[in-house]
Design a protein around this motif. Structure first.
Motif, PDB file in Angstrom:
ATOM      1  N   GLN A   1       0.824  -1.215   0.000  1.00 37.57           N
ATOM      2  CA  GLN A   1       0.000   0.000   0.000  1.00 37.57           C
ATOM      3  C   GLN A   1       0.861   1.269   0.000  1.00 37.57           C
ATOM      4  O   GLN A   1       0.481   2.289  -0.543  1.00 37.57           O
ATOM      5  N   VAL A   2       2.026   1.159   0.626  1.00 36.95           N
ATOM      6  CA  VAL A   2       2.961   2.293   0.607  1.00 36.95           C
ATOM      7  C   VAL A   2       3.607   2.364  -0.788  1.00 36.95           C
ATOM      8  O   VAL A   2       3.715   3.438  -1.400  1.00 36.95           O
ATOM      9  N   ILE A   3       4.019   1.185  -1.283  1.00 39.07           N
ATOM     10  CA  ILE A   3       4.776   1.145  -2.539  1.00 39.07           C
ATOM     11  C   ILE A   3       3.902   1.571  -3.726  1.00 39.07           C
ATOM     12  O   ILE A   3       4.371   2.240  -4.641  1.00 39.07           O
ATOM     13  N   THR A   4       2.605   1.224  -3.695  1.00 37.92           N
ATOM     14  CA  THR A   4       1.742   1.555  -4.834  1.00 37.92           C
ATOM     15  C   THR A   4       1.682   3.070  -5.067  1.00 37.92           C
ATOM     16  O   THR A   4       1.665   3.540  -6.210  1.00 37.92           O
ATOM     17  N   ARG A   5       1.723   3.832  -3.995  1.00 37.73           N
ATOM     18  CA  ARG A   5       1.709   5.295  -4.151  1.00 37.73           C
ATOM     19  C   ARG A   5       3.005   5.777  -4.799  1.00 37.73           C
ATOM     20  O   ARG A   5       3.008   6.641  -5.664  1.00 37.73           O
ATOM     21  N   LEU A   6       4.123   5.173  -4.374  1.00 39.59           N
ATOM     22  CA  LEU A   6       5.424   5.566  -4.937  1.00 39.59           C
ATOM     23  C   LEU A   6       5.536   5.175  -6.412  1.00 39.59           C
ATOM     24  O   LEU A   6       6.135   5.893  -7.215  1.00 39.59           O
ATOM     25  N   VAL A   7       4.944   4.015  -6.761  1.00 38.24           N
ATOM     26  CA  VAL A   7       4.998   3.549  -8.154  1.00 38.24           C
ATOM     27  C   VAL A   7       4.292   4.561  -9.055  1.00 38.24           C
ATOM     28  O   VAL A   7       4.772   4.909 -10.134  1.00 38.24           O
ATOM     29  N   ARG A   8       3.172   5.074  -8.565  1.00 39.64           N
ATOM     30  CA  ARG A   8       2.448   6.074  -9.365  1.00 39.64           C
ATOM     31  C   ARG A   8       3.221   7.393  -9.447  1.00 39.64           C
ATOM     32  O   ARG A   8       3.408   7.955 -10.511  1.00 39.64           O
ATOM     33  N   GLU A   9       3.711   7.836  -8.260  1.00 35.50           N
ATOM     34  CA  GLU A   9       4.422   9.127  -8.226  1.00 35.50           C
ATOM     35  C   GLU A   9       5.693   9.116  -9.082  1.00 35.50           C
ATOM     36  O   GLU A   9       5.968  10.039  -9.819  1.00 35.50           O
TER      37      GLU A   9
END
Ligand code: HEM
Length: 195
Positions: free
Chosen positions: A119-127
């Motif tokens: 859930q943390v990584i998914t935001r970074l993948v988008r950003e």
């Protein structure tokens, strides 16, 4: 949280910390090629391991019905969206053994728990890469908004199962073996050219 679940978390937390250090997110999210290469390594681990797990009746009873906890389909979809044909990728053949319910659930604890970090990584993948769940980011997105519910139902099933000291030892041992096997597999891919 029940005493057993706290102990499981405590006894695997050094390994969690080690794998978190090992997965260098700055590198993995530094380019589309590095991200795709990381997903390819994860596919090589998850595909044969989930095949073994779901061949075992234990996992079907854990939490809600078995199929929806498999992560291989989203890894397959992500890799194809990123231009890789997964069937040619190397697969891990030093997997943690999952011959019984206890060891299957210990292993699944690690794979399910990873969806929390996802859930943390998914935001970074988008950003950082502009990749969303629909075009190559489904694995880390995981259960999305349902993550908490899925985690709670898995933990409830694990708590119910792990009543005896024998089962508890087997679950913890298998969780540790799973973290260890994944760490070894990821390390063996380091230095390979990104796909
Ligand atoms: C850079 C990578 C990772 C990050 C940033 C990360 C982050 C997190 C976070 C934020 C939590 C929730 C902690 C809490 O609320 O108590 C968590 C829990 C967990 N993660 Fe990771 N994680 C990473 C990699 C992994 C990997 C690769 C695995 C296993 C394949 C994994 C397995 C787990 C497990 C089993 C838990 C649950 C611990 C428990 O409450 O019993 N994590 N992680």
């Amino acid at each position: 949280m029940c005493v057993f679940l706290l102990r499981l978390k405590r006894e695997t937390s050094p390994q969690h910390a080690a794998i978190e250090r090992q997965i260098d997110l700055r590198r993995v999210l530094g380019s589309r090629a590095a991200y795709t290469g990381h997903l390819a390594r994860l596919y090589g681990f998850y595909q044969p391991l989930e095949e073994a797990l779901w061949g075992n009746g234990a996992v079907r009873e854990a939490g809600s019905a078995g199929g929806e906890r498999r992560k291989t389909p989203s890894l397959l979809g992500d890799l194809r969206a990123l231009g890789i044909e997964p069937h040619a990728l190397p697969l891990c053949n030093t997997l943690p053994p999952v011959p019984d319910e206890a060891r299957a659930l210990g292993c699944l604890y690690v794979l399910e728990g990873a969806s929390l970090g996802g859930q943390v990584i998914t935001r970074l993948v988008r950003e950082r890469l502009g990749v969303g769940p629909e075009d190559g980011g489904a694995f880390f997105y995981g259960y999305g908004e349902k993550t908490g519910v899925m985690w709670d139902s898995f933990r409830a099933a694990l708590e119910t199962f792990a009543r005896s000291p024998e089962r508890q030892e087997a679950v913890i041992g298998s969780a540790r073996a799973t973290f260890g096997a994944l760490g070894t597999w990821l390390a063996s891919g380091e230095g390979r050219a990104d796909v």
